[in-house]
Design a protein around this motif. Structure first.
Motif, PDB file in Angstrom:
ATOM      1  N   GLU A  53     -39.290 -17.335  -4.918  1.00 47.49           N
ATOM      2  CA  GLU A  53     -39.289 -16.197  -5.847  1.00 47.49           C
ATOM      3  C   GLU A  53     -38.337 -15.129  -5.337  1.00 47.49           C
ATOM      4  O   GLU A  53     -38.066 -15.049  -4.125  1.00 47.49           O
ATOM      5  N   LYS A  55     -37.760 -10.942  -5.337  1.00 47.71           N
ATOM      6  CA  LYS A  55     -38.454  -9.666  -5.544  1.00 47.71           C
ATOM      7  C   LYS A  55     -37.455  -8.507  -5.479  1.00 47.71           C
ATOM      8  O   LYS A  55     -36.408  -8.607  -4.826  1.00 47.71           O
ATOM      9  N   TRP A  62     -35.177  -9.044  -2.147  1.00 48.44           N
ATOM     10  CA  TRP A  62     -35.530  -9.978  -1.070  1.00 48.44           C
ATOM     11  C   TRP A  62     -36.007 -11.305  -1.643  1.00 48.44           C
ATOM     12  O   TRP A  62     -36.469 -11.391  -2.769  1.00 48.44           O
ATOM     13  N   LEU A  64     -38.416 -14.675  -1.364  1.00 47.16           N
ATOM     14  CA  LEU A  64     -39.626 -15.284  -0.821  1.00 47.16           C
ATOM     15  C   LEU A  64     -39.331 -16.760  -0.601  1.00 47.16           C
ATOM     16  O   LEU A  64     -38.964 -17.487  -1.539  1.00 47.16           O
ATOM     17  N   ILE A  71     -37.926 -13.381   6.208  1.00 46.42           N
ATOM     18  CA  ILE A  71     -37.186 -13.568   4.960  1.00 46.42           C
ATOM     19  C   ILE A  71     -36.099 -12.501   4.851  1.00 46.42           C
ATOM     20  O   ILE A  71     -36.214 -11.415   5.447  1.00 46.42           O
ATOM     21  N   ASN A 135     -42.543  -9.048   5.968  1.00 43.97           N
ATOM     22  CA  ASN A 135     -43.077  -8.655   4.658  1.00 43.97           C
ATOM     23  C   ASN A 135     -42.472  -7.311   4.266  1.00 43.97           C
ATOM     24  O   ASN A 135     -42.986  -6.263   4.660  1.00 43.97           O
TER      25      ASN A 135
END
Length: 505
Positions: A53, A55, A62, A64, A71, A135
């Motif tokens: 994915e 984002k 970024w 995923l 990441i 994250n």
């Protein structure tokens, strides 16, 4: 500069063409300015992992990925963009993106996916950044961003409260500067902010404190509309409505107009702002300033130094008042943070409060003349006993001229002259021998006679002032007996003068 709509377009481009594919190869350029602490580790962190994915928040993007490991987080900087080979990239008004050659010009990161598809991150001016994070949503800088104006636009009530929190925290910024603050509204850049303010008919320098309810509602509505329309057009500016300011602002600050109205350029928040003076006017109103809490009222002024016992007390009282003001500002900023104010707003408020405190500490707290100690008049006579005896001598003389002589004694400065006594107050025409005879008949002591002799020797011509003899004696070692004797000689002379008058008759 790529703003929220352009980064959203890049997100859609990658998701639509590469989502679900595995990265077979990562080619990283030798550029430590773009790759933040990850130039040597980025390749191994990406290769072999599947893109699940994409984002975005604000101007950050970024990926995923499956599996374990960090990441990539990408910021587009001034000229950054993503290109998918054979498909294209987001359209920029003033940035030429090479989509014909491969790898494209200014390529910093190339990813080769299974099936032969390729993606490249390019950045001509190298202000873009690539980081590796576990994250991004919980790490800086993304964790410090405000609401995303495209995907997280708050309700009108929450939007109004967010503006009010900035004001209550002591912010005095202009609305254009606030819109550019990513801690307030992520994804808003220069052209978006100018477009919002133009369509809402708000001046870029409008103080946030004076924003009226109607202005806030109009700005909220236009932010929603501009975000939705620009994303629906895939950030293709050729598809933007023809009445948008966007189409007329790229003139290098040269004269331009829209619908016959002049476009002007000013600098607000360190950025060039395009606006239409005929439609966007500064408004002075109560607005958000009326929503300040009681605790934000100005602290009582420090007591004037004149009321303090001395200058040091005044400085201490002024310092306490300044500390109280600083404590109240910090408490207000902390309250705003507790209510959910963005970290950027808190930092700006603390800086403003610290500067104000420093200025107040540098200013005098009250009257500083002599640091609280009034200038004292010089003492009447350097030696207090001399002054006391001189005053006694004038009382014995019992004459106006003797009192004037005592006043002159009190006016003597810095000890250069001693007691000046009006010893011989008789008329200058009186015989020079009169004080001597009077002293003899009056039974005065030898000191009085000696004082009279001194007067005869100094005033032989009768032209000098008689009190000079007493003054001379007063200057000799400051002896009090000489001053008293001189005064006595003056009194004796006054008693002798009527007798000489009687003899003449």
């Amino acid at each position: 500069m790529p703003e929220g709509p352009e980064v959203e377009s890049a997100k859609s481009l990658v998701e639509k063409n590469l989502s679900g594919l595995r990265i077979k190869q990562a080619i990283v350029a030798d550029d430590e300015k773009v790759f933040v602490n990850c130039k040597d580790t980025l390749q191994s962190a990406l290769e072999g992992r599947r893109l699940l994915e994409v984002k975005r928040k604000g101007k950050y993007l970024w990926f995923l990925l499956d599996g374990e490991g960090p990441i990539p987080l990408i910021h587009f900087g001034m000229t950054g963009s993503i290109i998918v080979q054979g498909v294209g990239s987001a359209k920029y008004t003033r940035i030429n993106i090479d989509t014909e050659n491969w790898p494209p010009r200014f390529c910093k990161l190339e990813l080769v996916f299974e099936g032969g598809k390729r993606m490249a991150f390019v950045d001509g001016r190298r202000f873009g950044k690539v980081k590796l994070q576990s994250n991004p949503l919980t790490e800086e800088p993304v964790s410090k961003l405000g609401f995303d104006f495209i995907s997280e636009m708050p309700s009108l009530e929450a939007f109004t409260e967010a503006l009010a929190r900035f004001q209550r925290a002591g912010s005095s910024m202009r609305i254009k500067a606030l819109l550019l603050d990513q801690a307030f509204a992520a994804g808003v850049g220069n052209w978006v902010a100018d477009e919002v303010l133009y369509q809402a008919r708000i001046h870029p320098e409008q103080p946030v404190a004076d924003m009226e309810a109607a202005q806030i509602k109009a700005m909220h509505t236009k932010m929603l509309e501009i975000g939705q329309i620009s994303v629906a057009a895939n950030a293709d500016y050729t598809e933007f409505p023809p009445d948008w300011l966007f189409h007329y602002r790229w003139t290098g600050k040269q004269a331009s107009s829209i619908d016959g109205k002049k476009i002007d350029f000013i600098t607000v928040g360190s950025r060039t702002s395009a606006y239409v003076p005929a439609l966007q006017k500064l408004v002075k109103g109560s607005g958000l300033s009326s929503q300040k809490p009681v605790s934000k009222k100005a602290a009582p002024k420090a007591p004037k130094a004149a009321k303090a016992k001395n200058g040091q007390d005044a400085e201490e009282e002024g310092g306490k008042a300044t500390k109280q003001q600083g404590s109240k500002r910090k408490a207000s900023a902390a309250a705003a943070k507790a209510e959910g104010a963005s970290p950027g707003a808190e930092q700006q408020d603390e800086e403003a409060a610290g500067e104000l405190e420093e200025q107040q500490q540098q200013k005098p707290t009250g009257p500083q003349k002599g640091r609280g100690n009034k200038r004292k008049a010089p003492s009447s006579v350097p030696e207090a006993p001399v002054a006391a005896e001189c005053e006694g001598a004038t009382a014995e003389g019992d004459g106006a001229e003797d009192k004037a002589g005592a006043g002159r004694v009190r006016g003597v400065k810095q000890g250069n002259k001693r007691a000046r006594v009006s010893a011989a107050a008789a008329s200058p025409a009186a015989p020079a021998t009169a004080p001597k005879k009077a002293a003899g008949k009056g039974g005065r002591n030898k000191d009085a006679a000696a004082a009279a002799d001194g007067a005869d020797n100094e005033d032989a011509t009768g032209g000098a002032k008689p009190e000079a003899a007493g003054a001379k004696r007063g200057r000799q070692q400051g002896k009090t007996k000489a001053a008293a004797a001189a005064a006595s000689a003056g009194a004796s002379e006054k008693g002798a003068r009527p007798k000489r008058g009687s003899a003449a008759k």
